[in-house]
Scaffold this motif. Structure first.
Motif, PDB file in Angstrom:
ATOM      1  N   ALA A  24      -5.396   7.489 -12.188  1.00  0.00           N
ATOM      2  CA  ALA A  24      -6.403   6.238 -11.988  1.00  0.00           C
ATOM      3  C   ALA A  24      -5.130   5.729 -13.425  1.00  0.00           C
ATOM      4  N   GLN A  25      -5.318   5.908 -14.227  1.00  0.00           N
ATOM      5  CA  GLN A  25      -4.966   5.217 -15.559  1.00  0.00           C
ATOM      6  C   GLN A  25      -3.527   4.895 -15.154  1.00  0.00           C
TER       7      GLN A  25
ATOM      8  N   ILE B  20       2.307   1.810  -3.508  1.00  0.00           N
ATOM      9  CA  ILE B  20       1.698   1.910  -4.119  1.00  0.00           C
ATOM     10  C   ILE B  20       1.419   3.818  -4.290  1.00  0.00           C
TER      11      ILE B  20
ATOM     12  N   SER C 134       4.085  -5.725 -12.005  1.00  0.00           N
ATOM     13  CA  SER C 134       3.960  -7.433 -11.929  1.00  0.00           C
ATOM     14  C   SER C 134       3.866  -8.327 -12.514  1.00  0.00           C
TER      15      SER C 134
ATOM     16  N   GLU D 147       1.026  -1.370   0.036  1.00  0.00           N
ATOM     17  CA  GLU D 147       0.055   0.006  -0.575  1.00  0.00           C
ATOM     18  C   GLU D 147       0.436   0.866  -0.212  1.00  0.00           C
TER      19      GLU D 147
ATOM     20  N   SER E  84      -1.458   5.506 -12.802  1.00  0.00           N
ATOM     21  CA  SER E  84      -1.124   4.628 -11.603  1.00  0.00           C
ATOM     22  C   SER E  84      -1.707   3.194 -12.045  1.00  0.00           C
ATOM     23  N   GLN E  85      -2.470   2.861 -12.197  1.00  0.00           N
ATOM     24  CA  GLN E  85      -2.582   1.170 -12.491  1.00  0.00           C
ATOM     25  C   GLN E  85      -1.291   0.777 -13.765  1.00  0.00           C
ATOM     26  N   GLN E  86      -1.310   1.754 -14.921  1.00  0.00           N
ATOM     27  CA  GLN E  86      -0.687   1.138 -15.745  1.00  0.00           C
ATOM     28  C   GLN E  86       0.838   0.927 -15.169  1.00  0.00           C
TER      29      GLN E  86
ATOM     30  N   ASN F 166       2.180   7.049  -6.786  1.00  0.00           N
ATOM     31  CA  ASN F 166       0.641   7.976  -7.072  1.00  0.00           C
ATOM     32  C   ASN F 166       1.140   9.348  -6.118  1.00  0.00           C
TER      33      ASN F 166
ATOM     34  N   GLN G 212       2.002   0.193 -11.840  1.00  0.00           N
ATOM     35  CA  GLN G 212       1.330  -1.371 -10.894  1.00  0.00           C
ATOM     36  C   GLN G 212       1.430  -2.509 -11.956  1.00  0.00           C
ATOM     37  N   ASP G 213       0.739  -2.204 -13.473  1.00  0.00           N
ATOM     38  CA  ASP G 213       0.841  -3.538 -13.991  1.00  0.00           C
ATOM     39  C   ASP G 213       1.779  -3.835 -14.830  1.00  0.00           C
TER      40      ASP G 213
END
Length: 267
Positions: A102-103, A87, A113, A84, A105-107, A91, A109-110
């Motif tokens: 949000a997109q 992340i 991974s 957490e 950040s998720q990009q 951000n 994060q992916d």
């Protein structure tokens, strides 16, 4: 050595042999009776002790199991907290450089991974790496993704930590490339910072591309990958626990049980 109790008897000199014999017989009977009684009581107490000990051992086994689960839960929560924080750090870095969504950040994060699946680096380490690069270099989201991948290869090839590698790459995005020379890497200065960053990523990728993925071909690399995968599982357990009020209440009940058990042991 146990102390001895000696009882001295003084007999009447006028007592004949038959009288002495009678006293001896009575003493023997009394001693045998006392011995039998002691043996009976001893067996009874040891039997009760055995029953109590068996019950205590069962309770102890449950307590040990509870402690093991408690440690696992504690580790899960710690890993969830680090994820957490990683992340959140990403951000924040995107926000202060004006690139947050949000997109976006998720990009990242992916991407972290995906890199974890083929290297020995954990995704939380990679998120922290991306955050540092972004804070130093203020990149676009696509540039940040590429820079994070290149940084992982650079760190793996030269066996340096990700933070050190990220600092160098982040500085390159700001136009500072002199520090690479200490590692024997020569970067061509561009006409502007964007071009210098492009030259940096191209050079590093050409020299060290694939180094991070190559590390997992060893036993230690495979162990690190397994550890990262298991860590992800623990993270999910941690998230599940920290967000579940029922389970939190159950943990409090478990604490009460252990307190009661500890009090029983003291007794």
């Amino acid at each position: 050595m146990a102390d001895k109790l000696i009882v001295e008897m003084v007999l009447d000199p006028k007592l004949d042999s038959s009288g002495k014999k009678k006293i001896q017989n009575e003493a023997g009977k009394t001693g045998k009776k006392s011995g039998d009684k002691f043996e009976k009581e001893f067996k009874k107490e040891t039997k009760n002790l055995g029953s109590g000990l068996s019950s205590s051992l069962k309770g102890l086994g449950a307590a040990i199991a509870a402690v093991g689960v408690g440690r696992l839960i504690s580790q899960s929560i710690d890993l969830a907290k680090r994820q957490e924080d990683a992340i959140n750090g990403l951000n924040v870095a995107l926000q202060i450089t004006g690139k947050f969504s949000a997109q976006a950040s998720q990009q990242i994060q992916d991407l972290a991974s995906d890199i974890q699946k083929s290297t020995r680096f954990g995704d939380e380490e990679l998120l922290e790496t991306a955050s540092l690069i972004q804070q130093l270099g203020n990149l676009t989201v696509d540039e940040l993704g590429e820079a994070t991948k290149v940084t992982a290869d650079f760190a793996a090839a030269l066996r340096i930590d990700l933070r050190s590698a990220a600092t160098l790459v982040g500085k390159a995005a700001a136009g500072e490339i002199g520090s690479f020379s200490r590692y024997g890497v020569v970067i061509k200065k561009g006409a502007n910072n964007a071009e210098t960053l492009t030259n940096t990523l191209t050079t590093l990728n050409k020299k060290f591309g694939g180094a991070a993925a190559g590390q997992v071909n060893t036993f230690s690399g495979a162990v690190d990958q397994l550890s990262n995968t298991f860590g992800d599982t623990l993270e999910e357990i941690g998230f599940f626990i920290t967000k579940n009020e029922t389970l939190v209440g159950g943990l409090k009940d478990g604490i009460g049980f252990l307190n009661d058990f500890a009090a029983g042991l003291k007794g």
